[in-house]
Design a protein around this motif. Structure first.
Motif, short mmCIF file in Angstrom:
data_model
loop_
_atom_site.label_atom_id
_atom_site.label_comp_id
_atom_site.label_asym_id
_atom_site.label_seq_id
_atom_site.Cartn_x
_atom_site.Cartn_y
_atom_site.Cartn_z
N LYS A 106 17.50 89.06 20.45
CA LYS A 106 18.92 89.27 20.72
C LYS A 106 19.17 89.89 22.10
O LYS A 106 20.14 89.55 22.78
CB LYS A 106 19.52 90.17 19.63
CG LYS A 106 21.01 90.00 19.49
CD LYS A 106 21.56 90.87 18.37
CE LYS A 106 23.08 90.80 18.36
NZ LYS A 106 23.66 91.69 17.37
N SER A 107 18.26 90.77 22.52
CA SER A 107 18.47 91.46 23.80
C SER A 107 18.39 90.49 24.98
O SER A 107 18.94 90.76 26.03
CB SER A 107 17.44 92.58 23.97
OG SER A 107 16.15 92.02 23.93
N VAL A 108 17.70 89.38 24.81
CA VAL A 108 17.61 88.38 25.88
C VAL A 108 18.73 87.35 25.73
O VAL A 108 19.23 86.81 26.70
CB VAL A 108 16.24 87.65 25.85
CG1 VAL A 108 16.07 86.75 27.05
CG2 VAL A 108 15.11 88.66 25.76
N ARG A 109 19.10 87.10 24.45
CA ARG A 109 20.08 86.05 24.16
C ARG A 109 21.41 86.29 24.88
O ARG A 109 21.93 85.40 25.54
CB ARG A 109 20.32 85.99 22.66
CG ARG A 109 21.31 84.92 22.25
CD ARG A 109 21.70 85.08 20.79
NE ARG A 109 20.52 85.15 19.94
CZ ARG A 109 20.53 85.69 18.72
NH1 ARG A 109 21.64 86.20 18.22
NH2 ARG A 109 19.44 85.72 18.00
N THR A 110 21.92 87.53 24.79
CA THR A 110 23.25 87.80 25.36
C THR A 110 23.31 87.55 26.86
O THR A 110 24.18 86.81 27.31
CB THR A 110 23.69 89.24 25.01
OG1 THR A 110 23.25 89.51 23.69
CG2 THR A 110 25.18 89.39 25.10
N PRO A 111 22.39 88.13 27.66
CA PRO A 111 22.48 87.83 29.10
C PRO A 111 22.30 86.35 29.43
O PRO A 111 23.00 85.83 30.29
CB PRO A 111 21.35 88.66 29.73
CG PRO A 111 20.52 89.14 28.61
CD PRO A 111 21.35 89.12 27.39
N ILE A 112 21.40 85.66 28.72
CA ILE A 112 21.18 84.24 29.05
C ILE A 112 22.41 83.41 28.70
O ILE A 112 22.85 82.57 29.49
CB ILE A 112 19.93 83.69 28.33
CG1 ILE A 112 18.68 84.36 28.88
CG2 ILE A 112 19.82 82.17 28.55
CD1 ILE A 112 17.39 83.81 28.33
N SER A 113 22.98 83.67 27.51
CA SER A 113 24.15 82.85 27.17
C SER A 113 25.32 83.17 28.09
O SER A 113 26.12 82.30 28.41
CB SER A 113 24.55 82.97 25.70
OG SER A 113 24.27 84.23 25.21
N ILE B 28 11.70 76.08 23.62
CA ILE B 28 11.64 77.07 24.71
C ILE B 28 11.73 76.34 26.06
O ILE B 28 12.49 76.74 26.95
CB ILE B 28 10.34 77.90 24.62
CG1 ILE B 28 10.36 78.72 23.33
CG2 ILE B 28 10.17 78.80 25.84
CD1 ILE B 28 9.06 79.42 23.00
N ALA B 29 11.00 75.22 26.16
CA ALA B 29 11.06 74.43 27.39
C ALA B 29 12.49 73.96 27.65
O ALA B 29 12.99 74.04 28.78
CB ALA B 29 10.12 73.24 27.29
N ALA B 30 13.18 73.50 26.59
CA ALA B 30 14.57 73.04 26.74
C ALA B 30 15.46 74.17 27.25
O ALA B 30 16.33 73.94 28.10
CB ALA B 30 15.10 72.52 25.41
N GLY B 31 15.22 75.38 26.75
CA GLY B 31 15.98 76.54 27.23
C GLY B 31 15.83 76.69 28.73
O GLY B 31 16.81 76.87 29.46
#
Lengths: 310, 290
Positions: A106-113, B28-31
């Motif tokens: 979750k901690s990575v999800r928010t900044p990436i999205s 993961i690659a798609a990401g």
């Protein structure tokens, strides 16, 4: 939330009636606007419709000098570049959505999205500009030679490598619609109850098997996202205009320059030579409007069908 | 689809585990495939833009073909004027219809309006340009900032309506009930309690719509048309930043390309700041896609 809303049974006050109707008028303006746009384009394309009839769609002769107009090359260019974009974008978007919603912490999800959200808002003129100066040369010098030497026996990868053309337009469009499709796939996956995945795990399913089940259950919503992305690709103007090559022709090779419906309007409308030319361009716009209208309606209905249940 | 059918061949555990690793790796690659080109475009524009940006860009008029230097001052002012016209048209319609969709949502009509709003957001912007051409340019007999601003205003409506609706829905029902229980009428509750509570979200939503409109090029091509001179009359053709970027981008001159990158950077910077602001204001409150 709807259920808990209190209904005031007593008769409405004057202010309430006025305010509700005021907002209603503005809301109806949106509906009226869409109706008005259709009517206006229908009327303004009358000259072209009367002159060419249905032949307009099937003729590939676009000659402003001789006043002969047929939209087939533009319809071809739009369909091929958009479908190409969807073909490239769909697996990547679904993978990216799974990556963000099921795999990553979750901690990575928010900044990436958040990042993807910002990037999705970059104006299309910038994609086109980048396309001309960075991506098209890269296609010409790297991607197209590789494709031609490996898959060159196919008619799609034959011919001169210009850099700009159908394939380049398709890939740029794919880059542009991936954030849209993957955002909707994420929303739809969120609407599938976690308990289903937990049940799958409890029965010994691997992580992928659990995800596959969620994806299958979310399929109509994902399809909706894909159709919405297709609608965006079809209507996309500036980026395509800058990289598709702007040549009204129908060729099998994806390396060849082509033309799209939105691009021909963008390039010719302001300088159109006569009323028939303007009218024909408006008819191209009318077809484009009709197609995106149908596609977007379909997409929204598919998306509602999944997210409403949640 | 039941869990049973997924697991109907549980014999080959090893194969299933390999399948699992392969598919997870592909996701993961798609990401990364999704993010890399987008970040590349972002940094390329920023890098090319910053190195070409100077004071002249904001203060000078475009120079004639062949002369180096000059700026996009008229295009920046033009964009501001166009957006202002767009805002005057788009914001009230968007906010009020958003209120209607959210606050009178028991109505069948509000579902229809919501649906049509979604459809309008998918109408290609060039079509809106044709519409503005037919409604304003033809009767006026010339290209004008008014027509361009009108097109941008229509494009802003669905974004503003959607965000207003989403923000109003986030206002707790108990607040409305408390206000109604105190004898405040429904419309005053909506205006003074609900709208006030949601105001920061709505304002950032409006900014988002403005940032998007600022980057729109296609609907301005044959409405606002562009102009190389100073022009502040809204019934005359007017320059706009994205139009100027387009003209310079497809030109053969290196100096113009540099200026176009500078313009592209200004647009990206605007989008970035507004999105950051939106995220800051709506943090944790709201997670839909806009």
């Amino acid at each position: 939330m709807e259920e808990s809303r209190i209904e005031i049974k007593s008769k409405k006050k004057l202010g309430d009636i006025l305010f509700e109707n005021l907002t209603l008028i503005f809301a109806l303006m949106i509906v009226g606007l869409v109706v008005f746009i259709s009517i206006e384009m229908y009327i303004d394309s009358a000259e072209s419709r009367e002159r060419f009839g249905l032949g307009f769609i099937f003729s590939s002769n676009w000659d402003p000098v001789k006043e002969e107009f047929g939209a087939l090359p533009f319809i071809f260019g739009t369909i091929v570049s958009s479908l190409l974009a969807l073909l490239i974008s769909l697996p990547v978007s679904i993978g990216a959505a799974v990556f963000l919603s099921e795999i990553v912490h979750k901690s990575v999800r928010t900044p990436i999205s958040f990042l993807i959200e910002i990037l999705a808002a970059i104006p299309s003129i910038i994609y086109g500009f980048w396309g001309i100066f960075v991506f098209a040369p890269f296609m010409r010098n790297t991607v197209q030679p590789i494709l031609q030497s490996t898959l060159g026996f196919l008619p799609f990868f034959k011919g001169t490598m210009y850099g700009t053309g159908l394939l380049t337009a398709g890939i740029i469009l794919a880059i542009m619609i991936t954030p849209i499709i993957s955002a909707i796939t994420r929303d739809v996956l969120k609407a599938i109850p976690v308990s289903q995945r937990e049940a799958a795990y409890a029965l010994g399913a691997t992580k992928w098997e659990a995800i596959k089940m969620a994806l299958l259950n979310a399929r109509s919503g994902i399809l909706g996202g894909a159709v919405l992305g297709l609608g965006r690709a079809i209507g996309e103007t500036m980026a395509v205009t800058m990289v598709i090559g702007n040549k009204a022709q129908i060729m099998a090779s994806l390396f060849e320059p082509a033309y799209s419906m939105a691009s021909v309007i963008a390039n010719e409308f302001a300088e159109a030579s006569g009323s028939l030319h303007v009218s024909s361009l408006i008819e191209v716009g009318f077809i484009l409007f009709g197609v995106t209208f149908i596609i977007n309606s379909l997409a929204r209905l598919l998306i509602y069908s999944v997210t409403r249940k949640a | 689809m039941t869990a049973e059918s997924v697991l109907k061949s549980p014999k080959n555990l090893k194969r299933r585990k390999i399948m699992n690793s392969v598919m997870i790796s592909l996701c993961i690659a798609a990401g990364f495939i999704t993010i890399v080109p987008l970040i590349y475009i972002f940094f390329y524009t920023t890098q090319s833009g910053i190195s070409s940006l100077n004071l002249d860009f904001f203060t000078q008029l475009p120079k004639p073909v062949g002369e180096e230097g000059g700026g996009m001052a008229n295009a920046i002012v033009g964009s501001l004027i166009l957006i202002t016209i767009g805002g005057i048209i788009g914001i009230p319609v968007g906010v009020l219809s958003g209120i209607y969709i959210s606050e009178y949502s028991k109505n069948v009509l509000s579902t229809i309006v919501k649906f049509i709003t979604d459809i309008l957001s998918g109408v290609p912007s060039i079509i809106i340009g044709i519409f503005a051409y037919g409604v304003i340019v033809i009767p006026m007999q010339r290209f004008s900032a008014l027509a361009g601003g009108f097109a941008l205003g229509i494009l802003m409506i669905p974004t503003v309506a959607k965000i207003t609706e989403e923000m109003l829905r986030l206002v707790p029902q108990s607040l409305r009930e408390a206000s109604l229980a105190l004898g405040v009428s429904r419309w005053k509750t909506t205006l003074r309690v609900v709208l006030t509570t949601a105001s920061s979200g709505i304002v950032t939503g409006i900014l988002l719509a403005i940032a998007r409109a600022a980057g729109e090029t296609a609907p301005l091509l044959f409405t606002s048309f562009g102009n190389v001179y100073w022009q502040t009359n809204i019934d005359e053709p007017m320059a706009a930043l994205p139009l100027q970027i387009f003209t310079y981008a497809i030109s053969p001159f290196d100096d113009w390309h540099r200026q176009a990158w500078a313009g592209a950077f200004v647009l990206i910077f605007l989008v970035f700041i507004v999105n950051l602001l939106v995220r800051f204001v709506t943090r944790n409150k709201f997670s839909g896609n806009l």
